[in-house]
Design a protein around this motif. Sequence first.
Motif, PDB file in Angstrom:
ATOM      1  N   SER A  86      28.654  48.463  22.786  1.00 42.57           N
ATOM      2  CA  SER A  86      29.384  47.572  23.681  1.00 42.57           C
ATOM      3  C   SER A  86      28.711  46.207  23.666  1.00 42.57           C
ATOM      4  CB  SER A  86      29.442  48.155  25.098  1.00 42.57           C
ATOM      5  OG  SER A  86      30.367  47.428  25.885  1.00 42.57           O
ATOM      6  N   GLY A  87      29.068  45.349  24.613  1.00 45.44           N
ATOM      7  CA  GLY A  87      28.497  44.014  24.701  1.00 45.44           C
ATOM      8  C   GLY A  87      28.546  43.521  26.128  1.00 45.44           C
ATOM      9  N   ASP A  88      28.026  42.298  26.348  1.00 45.57           N
ATOM     10  CA  ASP A  88      27.939  41.814  27.728  1.00 45.57           C
ATOM     11  C   ASP A  88      28.909  40.686  28.040  1.00 45.57           C
ATOM     12  OD1 ASP A  88      26.586  40.045  26.101  1.00 45.57           O
ATOM     13  OD2 ASP A  88      25.010  39.608  27.545  1.00 45.57           O
ATOM     14  N   HIS A  89      29.507  40.058  27.043  1.00 49.82           N
ATOM     15  CA  HIS A  89      30.495  39.010  27.310  1.00 49.82           C
ATOM     16  C   HIS A  89      31.267  38.711  26.037  1.00 49.82           C
ATOM     17  CE1 HIS A  89      27.929  36.170  25.166  1.00 49.82           C
ATOM     18  NE2 HIS A  89      26.933  36.436  25.994  1.00 49.82           N
ATOM     19  N   GLY A  90      32.303  37.905  26.182  1.00 49.21           N
ATOM     20  CA  GLY A  90      33.144  37.570  25.047  1.00 49.21           C
ATOM     21  C   GLY A  90      32.545  36.486  24.168  1.00 49.21           C
ATOM     22  N   ILE A  91      33.368  35.939  23.307  1.00 49.23           N
ATOM     23  CA  ILE A  91      32.925  35.015  22.275  1.00 49.23           C
ATOM     24  C   ILE A  91      32.405  33.704  22.880  1.00 49.23           C
ATOM     25  CG2 ILE A  91      35.248  34.052  21.976  1.00 49.23           C
ATOM     26  CD1 ILE A  91      34.676  33.924  18.961  1.00 49.23           C
ATOM     27  N   PRO A  92      31.233  33.223  22.453  1.00 48.25           N
ATOM     28  CA  PRO A  92      30.683  31.978  22.998  1.00 48.25           C
ATOM     29  C   PRO A  92      31.152  30.752  22.212  1.00 48.25           C
ATOM     30  CG  PRO A  92      29.051  33.025  21.604  1.00 48.25           C
ATOM     31  CD  PRO A  92      30.266  33.923  21.585  1.00 48.25           C
TER      32      PRO A  92
END
Length: 338
Positions: A86-92
């Motif tokens: 998984s991940g912690d946020h969307g595209i930067p």
Amino acid sequence: NTPFCYWWGPTNTHRSWERGSGKALWGLEPDDLKGRLPGFLPDVHDIREDVADSLGECQAVDAGLGVLIQRLEEIGELDNTLIVVSGDHGIPGFPRGKCNLYDIGCEVTLAARWPNNIPAGRTVEDFVNLMDLAPTFLEAAGADIPDTMTGKSLLPVLKSDQSGLVDPDRTFVITGRERHVGTAREGQLPYPQRAIRTADFLYIHNFAPDRWPMGDPQGLDDLHAEAPSAEDLTGKTFIAYPDMDASPTKSYMILHRAEQDVQELFEIGFGKRPQEELYDLRVDPHYMNNIAADPEYDPIRKELSTTLMQILREQSDPRLVESPCRFEHAPYAGPVED
């Protein structure tokens, strides 16, 4: 035979990455993305290349994960290991991405593998939150889940053989934002938001609509003001709109913000926002048309707002239960006192 827990935190998909690397390293042709970008991004080569480079970094993460899986197989533990990605946020570095409550800023991968426990080959549509992972891991390990945890174990969903919506109670998710870059706004103030996302709608409440959501513009809200160089906008996050990572996309949109094809998209991505936002994702999947003031959608707006605020109060969210709210003052905001 000792149980283990290993946390792998690759930073590939975080800025910055090498410009043109998506094509050079992974064979991703930027212009193959023509006509496939979300509607809030100008469909030009520079931005397609930026997206392709991001996708290349995703493939780099996949390759790294492959190394870990290969090692587990070599030691005979692959089928005895619960793997969650998984991940912690969307595209930067993109408008509406990281540091926003739109899908592209919040939605992340969630994939799980645990043979003999998780039936494979399914796509599940239940809404989940990163907070759900901790109780999931505890339950999988046979440990007690503390009463103080507000997340809910995903193990029943993962162990089910169903696809689609598995848990009928998981029909929405709550997200929130306070502060990202501490100095993004004068006075080190946050940009407080809360949102509720259902299968069909996204409702966002902006508690301080007078503030700049992407940080102070440093005069660049004037479409005709002289902007910093493309090099600086690409490499220096804090030069303007500091809550958006520096990137070729950010640079392009600022430098071309007065052009007819970009001006409206620039305002959507960088401008101030009303207190309430509502998007019908069935007809507006890129959340371009805010219908919060549309009388036709007023019942939906009221229902989602009521549900959101009720849950926030139940969780004692300081934005609702404190006056003044702690997040507006030191140590959370403002100058640090001696």
